[in-house]
Structure formats: structure tokens, C-alpha cells
Design a protein around this motif. Structure first.
Motif, mmCIF file in Angstrom:
data_model
loop_
_atom_site.group_PDB
_atom_site.id
_atom_site.type_symbol
_atom_site.label_atom_id
_atom_site.label_comp_id
_atom_site.label_asym_id
_atom_site.label_seq_id
_atom_site.Cartn_x
_atom_site.Cartn_y
_atom_site.Cartn_z
ATOM 1 N N LEU A 41 -19.557 -14.071 3.516
ATOM 2 C CA LEU A 41 -19.130 -13.904 4.908
ATOM 3 C C LEU A 41 -19.215 -15.241 5.646
ATOM 4 C CD1 LEU A 41 -20.786 -10.715 6.478
ATOM 5 C CD2 LEU A 41 -18.392 -11.050 5.839
ATOM 6 N N THR A 42 -18.263 -15.464 6.567
ATOM 7 C CA THR A 42 -18.374 -16.658 7.409
ATOM 8 C C THR A 42 -18.821 -16.285 8.816
ATOM 9 O OG1 THR A 42 -16.011 -16.464 7.798
ATOM 10 C CG2 THR A 42 -16.699 -18.065 6.144
ATOM 11 N N GLU A 43 -18.609 -15.020 9.195
ATOM 12 C CA GLU A 43 -19.045 -14.498 10.492
ATOM 13 C C GLU A 43 -19.796 -13.205 10.235
ATOM 14 O OE1 GLU A 43 -18.448 -15.466 13.760
ATOM 15 O OE2 GLU A 43 -17.789 -17.326 12.786
ATOM 16 N N PRO A 44 -20.800 -12.844 11.058
ATOM 17 C CA PRO A 44 -21.415 -11.527 10.912
ATOM 18 C C PRO A 44 -20.332 -10.442 11.054
ATOM 19 C CG PRO A 44 -22.628 -12.865 12.497
ATOM 20 C CD PRO A 44 -21.387 -13.629 12.141
ATOM 21 N N SER A 45 -20.432 -9.400 10.250
ATOM 22 C CA SER A 45 -19.402 -8.370 10.245
ATOM 23 C C SER A 45 -19.986 -7.049 10.759
ATOM 24 C CB SER A 45 -18.890 -8.223 8.805
ATOM 25 O OG SER A 45 -18.018 -7.145 8.700
ATOM 26 N N PRO A 46 -19.423 -6.519 11.858
ATOM 27 C CA PRO A 46 -19.976 -5.286 12.432
ATOM 28 C C PRO A 46 -19.826 -4.105 11.464
ATOM 29 C CG PRO A 46 -18.381 -6.316 13.933
ATOM 30 C CD PRO A 46 -18.287 -7.043 12.636
ATOM 31 N N ILE A 47 -20.770 -3.177 11.533
ATOM 32 C CA ILE A 47 -20.712 -1.944 10.749
ATOM 33 C C ILE A 47 -20.303 -0.847 11.730
ATOM 34 C CG2 ILE A 47 -22.077 -0.328 9.362
ATOM 35 C CD1 ILE A 47 -23.986 -2.856 8.873
ATOM 36 N N SER A 48 -19.082 -0.311 11.567
ATOM 37 C CA SER A 48 -18.534 0.522 12.644
ATOM 38 C C SER A 48 -19.355 1.783 12.899
ATOM 39 C CB SER A 48 -17.076 0.885 12.340
ATOM 40 O OG SER A 48 -17.010 1.662 11.163
ATOM 41 N N SER A 49 -19.954 2.344 11.847
ATOM 42 C CA SER A 49 -20.735 3.573 12.034
ATOM 43 C C SER A 49 -22.162 3.297 12.487
ATOM 44 C CB SER A 49 -20.734 4.384 10.735
ATOM 45 O OG SER A 49 -21.164 3.575 9.656
ATOM 46 N N MET A 50 -22.508 2.013 12.623
ATOM 47 C CA MET A 50 -23.830 1.633 13.140
ATOM 48 C C MET A 50 -23.643 0.586 14.232
ATOM 49 S SD MET A 50 -25.953 1.304 9.542
ATOM 50 C CE MET A 50 -27.580 1.280 10.289
ATOM 51 N N PRO A 51 -23.121 1.013 15.389
ATOM 52 C CA PRO A 51 -22.827 0.031 16.440
ATOM 53 C C PRO A 51 -24.065 -0.788 16.783
ATOM 54 C CG PRO A 51 -22.440 2.310 17.212
ATOM 55 C CD PRO A 51 -22.871 2.394 15.789
ATOM 56 N N GLY A 52 -23.900 -2.119 16.788
ATOM 57 C CA GLY A 52 -25.040 -2.994 17.076
ATOM 58 C C GLY A 52 -25.670 -3.578 15.824
#
Ligand code: PBG
Length: 326
Positions: A41-52
Motif C-alpha cells: 500500500l502507498t496510502e492507508p486504505s479504509p475498510i468500508s465495513s469498519m468506518p474509522g
């Protein structure tokens, strides 16, 4: 008595009185932050089912670990998401593999100021998503898996983990890991046994967090939600095998199990407030249906009250910040 007895309410009259008489308290040091790192990864990637919650890069993971130290959080539990998977989960053994490298990077960042824990399990590393390797029938092969867990444990200890968290629910995993640690000179590396871990629908969002390839379920190795007494057997076996701490997982639907284990365990007891528990509260709060901070605090306090000495929660750092300000 002719007057009503106001003894219960007398101790609730002011915030200071309630604080003085509280039977249980949360402290940042009780909290363990589970964190994900994904290779490439080059950027942190959000986890859609775990907002935040995100899949971290090396840099963002190091920042999260430093922030946890700043806030007084007790520990961090690391999960790795490799770029390449195979049937044997080979990447788990590579000293430069995503998880082993993350342990080394976090250790370089925070040293001994935070208890660094590694997930010892194959599900993130296998192309079929099971926690162990499969036999010719597709059944998870307990003893072949143990052999790999022993090597994973040594790789993580070599990388600098203070604690190993075997989460695969193979029989005998604690004994094999303890022996491998002793033989490799890691006598001070501790084992937090996922002792009573149940097959749960509430793991759903975690599967997204680690890009799990699993089809089917884990019911031939994780515990059946119907069973209470069996949790004591699992804990007793792990203690005999040398567990330094034991865990109950999930937390909120298993508070009876947690209370049972807390009553009998001579070692510290953890509970894991898992991804689905996190997602439920975040989703309800996002809809304005519950007060977010109140619900988070109450849920973790309830887990503590039921008997947990330490709580793994994705809110660990945020909650620690609230505890510090109050
Ligand atoms: C297995 C593992 C899982 C979780 C932690 N370790 C997934 C599973 O057993 O299916 C779930 C944690 C969560 O849901 O937050 N390596």
C-alpha cells in the motif's frame, strides 16, 4: 423501617460520588489496539465495513503505534495482509513478510513502551482462507498446521514481538508454540492464547479487513456458540500447555463465558471486542440511533465488568484519549 430506604440512590447523587463508588473503571493500559497492515500500500486504505479503521502502510502503522504509546494504551495486536497467498501460507514464515516486517518496524518505533503482539494464524496467508493447511479431503489438518505455527511463532519472536496471539484454534497450538520458543531461545516471549474462540457471524467485517479468501466457515475448529462448559476445557488445556494469558472471543455475545473464565483463570484474561461489534455500534451511531461515545464506553466497561483484565478493541486509542481527558 418507616422511611423509604434511599441507600441505593444516595451514592448516585453527584458525579464525584458516582466516581468514588464505581466498582469498575477503564484505564488506557487495559486496552489493546488491533491493527492491520497491508503489503504494497502507498496510502492507508479504509475498510468500508469498519468506518474509522484502515489497512495501514508501514508509515501509518508506525504513527498509530506511537500515538497509542502517547495515549497510554497497553498493547497493539498486529495482523498482516500479504500481497501473495498460497495453500501453505508460506509468506507467514518469510522474515521480511508483511507481518514479520511490521513487528520489526513497530518495535523500532516504540521499543518496549507498548506491548507488541503478533497474530499467529494462517488465514491471512492462505489462498483458501482457512486458519490451517488442508488435507487431501479439504479438511483443516491440525498437526500439519501446528508445525507451521511453531515456525511462525519463532519468526515473530525473532522480529521482536513481546507476545504471540495464536488465533487458529488448532488443538495443541500453545504447547507447540511454547516448545518452539524455548528451543529458539525466546524464553521471555509470552503467549496470549485465543482459548475460547467461537465461530461467529460477527467476524464479518474482519474478513474485509484482511481481504480473506475464505469460502464456507470455520466450524470444524472454532467453538460452537451453543457451548458454555466447553470453554472451560479449552482454557484448562491452554493453561496446561503453558498459556501466559487467555482470551475469550467475541466479547459482547459471550459475557457469560468471560465471567466463567475470569472466575477460574489464574492468569490474566483478555476479551476481544471484534469487528462486527465495532461495526454495529458505528452503524447505529452514524444513523443517529445511539450516542456513539456513550455506547462505546458502556460496551467496553461491560466487558471489563464481566471479568476481562484487558480488552482488544478497535477504539483503544480513541477511548484512551477520552479516559485521559476525563
Ligand atoms: C483469525 C482471526 C480472526 C479474527 C481475529 N483473528 C478471524 C476469524 O477467526 O474468522 C477476527 C477479529 C475481528 O473480527 O475483529 N486470524
Amino acid at each position: 423501617m418507616s422511611f423509604p430506604n434511599h441507600r441505593p440512590r444516595r451514592l448516585r447523587t453527584t458525579p464525584a460520588m458516582r466516581r468514588l463508588t464505581a466498582e469498575n473503571r477503564l484505564a488506557p493500559a487495559d486496552l489493546i489496539l488491533p491493527a492491520f497492515i497491508r503489503e504494497g500500500l502507498t496510502e492507508p486504505s479504509p475498510i468500508s465495513s469498519m468506518p474509522g479503521v484502515v489497512q495501514h502502510t508501514t508509515e501509518s502503522l508506525k504513527r498509530a503505534a506511537a500515538e497509542a504509546v502517547e495515549l497510554g494504551v497497553g498493547g497493539i495486536m498486529l495482523f498482516g495482509v500479504p500481497a501473495v497467498r498460497d495453500a501453505q501460507g508460506t509468506a507467514s514464515l518469510d522474515p521480511d513478510g508483511v507481518l514479520n516486517k511490521a513487528i520489526r518496524d513497530v518495535k523500532a518505533e516504540v521499543g518496549d513502551d507498548l506491548v507488541i503482539m503478533g497474530d499467529v494464524c494462517l488465514d491471512e496467508f492462505t489462498d483458501h482462507g482457512h486458519c490451517g493447511v488442508l488435507d487431501s479431503q479439504g479438511y483443516v489438518d491440525n498437526d500439519a498446521t501446528l508445525e507451521i505455527y511453531g515456525r511462525m511463532a519463532v519468526a515473530q519472536a525473532d522480529a521482536g514481538a513481546h507476545v504471540l496471539g495464536p488465533s487458529g484454534m488448532m488443538d495443541g497450538q500453545i504447547a507447540v508454540i511454547r516448545q518452539a520458543l524455548e528451543e529458539s531461545g525466546h524464553k521471555n516471549t509470552a503467549v496470549l492464547a485465543y482459548a475460547a474462540k467461537y465461530a461467529s457471524a460477527f467476524y464479518g467485517p474482519f474478513r474485509e479487513a484482511v481481504d480473506s479468501q475464505l469460502k464456507g466457515d470455520r466450524r470444524t475448529y472454532q467453538m460452537d456458540a451453543a457451548n458454555r462448559r466447553e470453554a472451560i476445557l479449552e482454557v484448562e488445556l491452554d493453561l496446561e500447555e503453558g498459556a501466559d494469558m487467555v482470551m475469550v472471543k467475541p466479547a459482547m455475545s459471550y459475557l457469560d463465558i468471560l465471567a466463567d473464565v475470569a472466575a477460574m483463570s489464574p492468569v490474566p484474561v483478555s476479551a476481544y471486542q471484534i469487528s462486527g461489534e465495532y461495526a454495529m455500534i458505528e452503524a447505529a451511531a452514524a444513523n443517529g440511533w445511539i450516542d456513539r461515545r456513550g455506547a462505546i464506553t458502556e460496551s467496553v466497561l461491560g466487558i471489563k465488568r464481566a471479568g476481562a483484565d484487558t480488552v482488544l478493541t478497535y477504539w483503544a486509542s480513541e477511548l484512551a484519549g477520552w479516559l485521559k481527558e476525563s
